[in-house]
Design an enzyme around this catalytic site. Sequence first.
Site, PDB file in Angstrom:
ATOM      1  N   ASN A  83       0.879  -1.169   0.000  1.00 34.13           N
ATOM      2  CA  ASN A  83       0.000   0.000   0.000  1.00 34.13           C
ATOM      3  C   ASN A  83       0.912   1.213   0.000  1.00 34.13           C
ATOM      4  O   ASN A  83       1.534   1.529   1.014  1.00 34.13           O
ATOM      5  CB  ASN A  83      -0.890  -0.032   1.250  1.00 34.13           C
ATOM      6  N   TRP A  84       0.994   1.859  -1.146  1.00 35.71           N
ATOM      7  CA  TRP A  84       1.925   2.989  -1.264  1.00 35.71           C
ATOM      8  C   TRP A  84       1.424   4.255  -0.580  1.00 35.71           C
ATOM      9  O   TRP A  84       2.160   5.230  -0.461  1.00 35.71           O
ATOM     10  CB  TRP A  84       2.207   3.275  -2.751  1.00 35.71           C
ATOM     11  N   LYS A  85       0.160   4.251  -0.186  1.00 36.81           N
ATOM     12  CA  LYS A  85      -0.431   5.443   0.444  1.00 36.81           C
ATOM     13  C   LYS A  85      -0.174   6.662  -0.461  1.00 36.81           C
ATOM     14  O   LYS A  85      -0.193   6.523  -1.673  1.00 36.81           O
ATOM     15  CB  LYS A  85       0.107   5.610   1.868  1.00 36.81           C
ATOM     16  N   HIS A 144      -9.482   1.382   4.871  1.00 35.54           N
ATOM     17  CA  HIS A 144      -8.190   1.498   5.554  1.00 35.54           C
ATOM     18  C   HIS A 144      -8.349   2.401   6.785  1.00 35.54           C
ATOM     19  O   HIS A 144      -9.098   3.380   6.746  1.00 35.54           O
ATOM     20  CB  HIS A 144      -7.131   2.066   4.605  1.00 35.54           C
ATOM     21  N   GLU A 157      -6.586   4.669   7.971  1.00 31.78           N
ATOM     22  CA  GLU A 157      -6.305   6.091   7.753  1.00 31.78           C
ATOM     23  C   GLU A 157      -7.524   6.783   7.152  1.00 31.78           C
ATOM     24  O   GLU A 157      -7.804   7.944   7.457  1.00 31.78           O
ATOM     25  CB  GLU A 157      -5.060   6.253   6.860  1.00 31.78           C
ATOM     26  N   GLU A 186      -5.432  -5.103  10.256  1.00 31.69           N
ATOM     27  CA  GLU A 186      -4.391  -4.099  10.503  1.00 31.69           C
ATOM     28  C   GLU A 186      -4.657  -3.411  11.839  1.00 31.69           C
ATOM     29  O   GLU A 186      -5.444  -2.455  11.897  1.00 31.69           O
ATOM     30  CB  GLU A 186      -4.391  -3.055   9.385  1.00 31.69           C
ATOM     31  N   GLY A 214       2.726   1.867  10.764  1.00 33.22           N
ATOM     32  CA  GLY A 214       3.707   2.935  10.629  1.00 33.22           C
ATOM     33  C   GLY A 214       4.419   3.284  11.914  1.00 33.22           C
ATOM     34  O   GLY A 214       5.073   4.318  12.015  1.00 33.22           O
ATOM     35  N   SER A 244       3.612  -2.586  10.132  1.00 33.11           N
ATOM     36  CA  SER A 244       5.067  -2.687  10.329  1.00 33.11           C
ATOM     37  C   SER A 244       5.651  -4.030   9.880  1.00 33.11           C
ATOM     38  O   SER A 244       6.569  -4.567  10.510  1.00 33.11           O
ATOM     39  CB  SER A 244       5.431  -2.387  11.793  1.00 33.11           C
ATOM     40  N   GLY A 280       2.921  -1.176   4.115  1.00 27.36           N
ATOM     41  CA  GLY A 280       3.064   0.232   3.762  1.00 27.36           C
ATOM     42  C   GLY A 280       4.514   0.561   3.459  1.00 27.36           C
ATOM     43  O   GLY A 280       5.039   0.296   2.377  1.00 27.36           O
ATOM     44  N   GLY A 281       5.204   1.122   4.456  1.00 32.04           N
ATOM     45  CA  GLY A 281       6.568   1.635   4.293  1.00 32.04           C
ATOM     46  C   GLY A 281       7.527   0.707   3.555  1.00 32.04           C
ATOM     47  O   GLY A 281       8.240   1.134   2.636  1.00 32.04           O
TER      48      GLY A 281
END
Length: 247
Positions: free
Chosen positions: A9-11, A92, A94, A164, A170, A209, A230-231
């Site tokens: 997920n590149w956000k 999600h 966020e 999640e 993150g 993470s 993500g990251g």
Amino acid sequence: MRKPMLAGNWKMNKTRDEAISFCLGVSGKLPLDVECVVCAPAIILRDLVKRAPSNLAVGAQNMDYHDSGAFTGEISPIMLKDTAVSYVILGHSERRAYYNETDETVNLKVKKALEYDLKPIVCVGEVLEERESNKTNEVLKRQVLKAFEGVEIANPADVVVAYEPVWAIGTGKNASSDMAEDACKYIRDVLRTIYADKADEIRILYGGSVKPVNIKEYMSKPNVDGALVGGASLQADSFVELCNYQK
Ligand code: 13P
């Protein structure tokens, strides 16, 4: 019987050129026995679909639940279909935290996605206070039952749920693999109450993470079918390492 999935997920990251370099960086290095996916900002989806190697699927990160109309700034399922993406992340945390996404809108979006043959990746997960007050299962049950209320699933392999825990996203504080397994197993039990004969074919991912150093541990768990990352999905090398966790 459930094909493992590694979804990035590149956000709100990457320009078109950066996405194209990523495709070049992963080309020829992704395994065939893991479904590899990147979910990217809407504006680069069309280019990404064109440039992604054949065993890298592309997904969106959100969509509206209307077909079209006066919804300034929104992207419809018809538009996503037109870019030829396969997946769409829905609910999600966020989006729930910053953009008023609710269990009800997630449910409307899941229905719309399936109507247009877009494969939903439905995110659920508790916040820290809920975990600390032993409400994790209660929250997961509510989110899963509402997301799938009135949803007919024709092909369970096309539906993905991502567990999640919000406190692990993150933060570098990943949930232990046992916590992830317990939650994913519980989600499958809840799914079984609605889709008795199909719950064993629905993939459930862990997200929060996940990194090349811990992916193998999660993937060793029977109810964890993959990861939403993500990251660590942003760099081609790290994404390739995650997808090749079996090696
Ligand atoms: P991180 O892997 O950066 O913790 O993000 C997880 C996530 O939100 C994936 O959807």
